[in-house]
Design a protein around this motif. Structure first.
Motif, PDB file in Angstrom:
ATOM      1  N   VAL A   1     -61.847 -14.796 -74.408  1.00 26.37           N
ATOM      2  CA  VAL A   1     -60.966 -15.363 -73.385  1.00 26.37           C
ATOM      3  C   VAL A   1     -59.726 -14.494 -73.226  1.00 26.37           C
ATOM      4  O   VAL A   1     -59.076 -14.118 -74.204  1.00 26.37           O
ATOM      5  CB  VAL A   1     -60.557 -16.802 -73.757  1.00 26.37           C
ATOM      6  N   LYS A   2     -59.410 -14.191 -71.960  1.00 25.35           N
ATOM      7  CA  LYS A   2     -58.134 -13.559 -71.645  1.00 25.35           C
ATOM      8  C   LYS A   2     -57.370 -14.534 -70.769  1.00 25.35           C
ATOM      9  O   LYS A   2     -57.948 -15.214 -69.909  1.00 25.35           O
ATOM     10  CB  LYS A   2     -58.298 -12.197 -70.978  1.00 25.35           C
ATOM     11  N   THR A   3     -56.090 -14.644 -71.018  1.00 29.05           N
ATOM     12  CA  THR A   3     -55.246 -15.576 -70.286  1.00 29.05           C
ATOM     13  C   THR A   3     -54.284 -14.789 -69.419  1.00 29.05           C
ATOM     14  O   THR A   3     -53.523 -13.966 -69.923  1.00 29.05           O
ATOM     15  CB  THR A   3     -54.470 -16.486 -71.256  1.00 29.05           C
ATOM     16  N   ARG A   4     -54.335 -15.031 -68.130  1.00 35.17           N
ATOM     17  CA  ARG A   4     -53.429 -14.380 -67.187  1.00 35.17           C
ATOM     18  C   ARG A   4     -52.296 -15.348 -66.896  1.00 35.17           C
ATOM     19  O   ARG A   4     -52.522 -16.532 -66.676  1.00 35.17           O
ATOM     20  CB  ARG A   4     -54.165 -13.994 -65.915  1.00 35.17           C
ATOM     21  N   ALA A   5     -51.069 -14.841 -66.895  1.00 37.63           N
ATOM     22  CA  ALA A   5     -49.886 -15.676 -66.662  1.00 37.63           C
ATOM     23  C   ALA A   5     -49.188 -15.209 -65.393  1.00 37.63           C
ATOM     24  O   ALA A   5     -48.989 -14.015 -65.187  1.00 37.63           O
ATOM     25  CB  ALA A   5     -48.942 -15.568 -67.855  1.00 37.63           C
ATOM     26  N   PHE A   6     -48.825 -16.180 -64.555  1.00 38.66           N
ATOM     27  CA  PHE A   6     -48.176 -15.856 -63.290  1.00 38.66           C
ATOM     28  C   PHE A   6     -47.032 -16.830 -63.019  1.00 38.66           C
ATOM     29  O   PHE A   6     -46.963 -17.919 -63.609  1.00 38.66           O
ATOM     30  CB  PHE A   6     -49.184 -15.863 -62.143  1.00 38.66           C
ATOM     31  N   CYS A   7     -46.158 -16.462 -62.120  1.00 42.26           N
ATOM     32  CA  CYS A   7     -45.011 -17.289 -61.770  1.00 42.26           C
ATOM     33  C   CYS A   7     -45.451 -18.393 -60.816  1.00 42.26           C
ATOM     34  O   CYS A   7     -46.056 -18.106 -59.780  1.00 42.26           O
ATOM     35  CB  CYS A   7     -43.925 -16.441 -61.123  1.00 42.26           C
ATOM     36  N   PRO A   8     -45.124 -19.658 -61.126  1.00 48.90           N
ATOM     37  CA  PRO A   8     -45.506 -20.742 -60.233  1.00 48.90           C
ATOM     38  C   PRO A   8     -44.679 -20.773 -58.939  1.00 48.90           C
ATOM     39  O   PRO A   8     -45.071 -21.418 -57.977  1.00 48.90           O
ATOM     40  CB  PRO A   8     -45.267 -22.000 -61.074  1.00 48.90           C
ATOM     41  N   THR A   9     -43.575 -20.045 -58.906  1.00 46.78           N
ATOM     42  CA  THR A   9     -42.724 -20.034 -57.715  1.00 46.78           C
ATOM     43  C   THR A   9     -43.129 -18.935 -56.742  1.00 46.78           C
ATOM     44  O   THR A   9     -43.433 -19.198 -55.585  1.00 46.78           O
ATOM     45  CB  THR A   9     -41.239 -19.866 -58.108  1.00 46.78           C
ATOM     46  N   CYS A  10     -43.157 -17.682 -57.221  1.00 49.34           N
ATOM     47  CA  CYS A  10     -43.463 -16.560 -56.318  1.00 49.34           C
ATOM     48  C   CYS A  10     -44.921 -16.125 -56.385  1.00 49.34           C
ATOM     49  O   CYS A  10     -45.376 -15.368 -55.534  1.00 49.34           O
ATOM     50  CB  CYS A  10     -42.533 -15.380 -56.579  1.00 49.34           C
ATOM     51  N   GLY A  11     -45.651 -16.573 -57.396  1.00 50.05           N
ATOM     52  CA  GLY A  11     -47.073 -16.265 -57.503  1.00 50.05           C
ATOM     53  C   GLY A  11     -47.416 -14.940 -58.152  1.00 50.05           C
ATOM     54  O   GLY A  11     -48.590 -14.625 -58.338  1.00 50.05           O
ATOM     55  N   LEU A  12     -46.417 -14.147 -58.527  1.00 51.79           N
ATOM     56  CA  LEU A  12     -46.700 -12.836 -59.101  1.00 51.79           C
ATOM     57  C   LEU A  12     -47.331 -12.959 -60.485  1.00 51.79           C
ATOM     58  O   LEU A  12     -46.809 -13.660 -61.349  1.00 51.79           O
ATOM     59  CB  LEU A  12     -45.429 -11.991 -59.209  1.00 51.79           C
ATOM     60  N   ALA A  13     -48.459 -12.276 -60.688  1.00 52.73           N
ATOM     61  CA  ALA A  13     -49.070 -12.187 -62.013  1.00 52.73           C
ATOM     62  C   ALA A  13     -48.217 -11.231 -62.838  1.00 52.73           C
ATOM     63  O   ALA A  13     -47.930 -10.116 -62.402  1.00 52.73           O
ATOM     64  CB  ALA A  13     -50.500 -11.684 -61.902  1.00 52.73           C
ATOM     65  N   VAL A  14     -47.797 -11.670 -64.022  1.00 53.86           N
ATOM     66  CA  VAL A  14     -46.846 -10.893 -64.815  1.00 53.86           C
ATOM     67  C   VAL A  14     -47.461 -10.330 -66.090  1.00 53.86           C
ATOM     68  O   VAL A  14     -47.252  -9.171 -66.417  1.00 53.86           O
ATOM     69  CB  VAL A  14     -45.600 -11.735 -65.166  1.00 53.86           C
ATOM     70  N   TYR A  15     -48.207 -11.148 -66.831  1.00 55.64           N
ATOM     71  CA  TYR A  15     -48.723 -10.675 -68.112  1.00 55.64           C
ATOM     72  C   TYR A  15     -50.056 -11.318 -68.461  1.00 55.64           C
ATOM     73  O   TYR A  15     -50.489 -12.263 -67.815  1.00 55.64           O
ATOM     74  CB  TYR A  15     -47.709 -10.880 -69.234  1.00 55.64           C
ATOM     75  N   MET A  16     -50.684 -10.757 -69.501  1.00 55.77           N
ATOM     76  CA  MET A  16     -51.944 -11.273 -70.041  1.00 55.77           C
ATOM     77  C   MET A  16     -51.860 -11.334 -71.558  1.00 55.77           C
ATOM     78  O   MET A  16     -51.190 -10.499 -72.182  1.00 55.77           O
ATOM     79  CB  MET A  16     -53.126 -10.356 -69.698  1.00 55.77           C
ATOM     80  N   THR A  17     -52.571 -12.306 -72.119  1.00 54.76           N
ATOM     81  CA  THR A  17     -52.764 -12.381 -73.559  1.00 54.76           C
ATOM     82  C   THR A  17     -54.265 -12.544 -73.798  1.00 54.76           C
ATOM     83  O   THR A  17     -55.014 -12.898 -72.888  1.00 54.76           O
ATOM     84  CB  THR A  17     -51.980 -13.552 -74.182  1.00 54.76           C
ATOM     85  N   PHE A  18     -54.680 -12.286 -75.024  1.00 57.18           N
ATOM     86  CA  PHE A  18     -56.101 -12.289 -75.355  1.00 57.18           C
ATOM     87  C   PHE A  18     -56.325 -13.109 -76.622  1.00 57.18           C
ATOM     88  O   PHE A  18     -55.726 -12.822 -77.651  1.00 57.18           O
ATOM     89  CB  PHE A  18     -56.595 -10.858 -75.572  1.00 57.18           C
ATOM     90  N   ALA A  19     -57.194 -14.115 -76.536  1.00 56.99           N
ATOM     91  CA  ALA A  19     -57.453 -14.996 -77.680  1.00 56.99           C
ATOM     92  C   ALA A  19     -57.926 -14.212 -78.903  1.00 56.99           C
ATOM     93  O   ALA A  19     -57.525 -14.512 -80.023  1.00 56.99           O
ATOM     94  CB  ALA A  19     -58.480 -16.066 -77.308  1.00 56.99           C
ATOM     95  N   ALA A  20     -58.747 -13.197 -78.688  1.00 57.07           N
ATOM     96  CA  ALA A  20     -59.294 -12.421 -79.806  1.00 57.07           C
ATOM     97  C   ALA A  20     -58.294 -11.409 -80.381  1.00 57.07           C
ATOM     98  O   ALA A  20     -58.529 -10.853 -81.442  1.00 57.07           O
ATOM     99  CB  ALA A  20     -60.564 -11.698 -79.368  1.00 57.07           C
ATOM    100  N   MET A  21     -57.192 -11.184 -79.662  1.00 55.71           N
ATOM    101  CA  MET A  21     -56.178 -10.216 -80.103  1.00 55.71           C
ATOM    102  C   MET A  21     -54.781 -10.818 -79.906  1.00 55.71           C
ATOM    103  O   MET A  21     -54.024 -10.396 -79.034  1.00 55.71           O
ATOM    104  CB  MET A  21     -56.315  -8.914 -79.315  1.00 55.71           C
ATOM    105  N   PRO A  22     -54.428 -11.822 -80.702  1.00 53.23           N
ATOM    106  CA  PRO A  22     -53.158 -12.520 -80.511  1.00 53.23           C
ATOM    107  C   PRO A  22     -51.917 -11.662 -80.784  1.00 53.23           C
ATOM    108  O   PRO A  22     -50.815 -12.055 -80.413  1.00 53.23           O
ATOM    109  CB  PRO A  22     -53.237 -13.701 -81.481  1.00 53.23           C
TER     110      PRO A  22
END
Length: 137
Positions: free
Chosen positions: A70-91
């Motif tokens: 699993v990879k988790t993509r994180a974005f801003c709920p206001t402007c919608g820009l995707a900012v960063y990712m994290t990875f369950a297998a590589m915390p």
């Protein structure tokens, strides 16, 4: 101490500061990154998680990569820009989108990943090392 890498979303609701240099910097041509970026690739810099500070609340969505992890993509709920990712297998790592940097010129790509999924119209630096999928850990 080296100058931190700083950046965030377009509206400023999410900000990050990262101590240390990138562990890896790449253009990724996988289909997930193409869709997220709206182009032929996404450009990313990956850092040790220990040096990262994030302020603001991101919205997240999980997806399963080719590895099955699993990879988790994180974005801003206001402007919608995707900012960063994290990875369950590589915390212990944290990946930012190069365009989210306050100084995008600091981004220096080292490789192209998922070159097997490249489109002929997506021209990247021919001098970069290309991996058909993701390079071995």
């Amino acid at each position: 101490m080296d100058k931190p890498y700083t950046g965030g979303c377009a509206c400023g609701a999410i900000r990050y500061s990262i101590a240390g240099e990138p562990l890896f910097a790449n253009h990724c041509q996988c289909r997930d990154c193409q869709r997220e970026s709206g182009s032929g690739h996404g450009s990313y810099a990956t850092f040790a998680r220990a040096g990262v500070t994030v302020t603001g609340e991101a919205r997240r969505w999980d997806m399963v990569g080719d590895s099955g992890n699993v990879k988790t993509r994180a974005f801003c709920p206001t402007c919608g820009l995707a900012v960063y990712m994290t990875f369950a297998a590589m915390p212990d790592i944290f990946t930012i989108r190069a365009a989210s940097l306050d100084e995008p010129a600091r981004y220096q790509p080292q490789a192209v990943t998922y070159a097997a999924r490249a489109y002929a119209w997506d021209h990247l630096d021919a001098g970069l090392t290309k991996f058909e999928t993701m390079p071995p850990g």
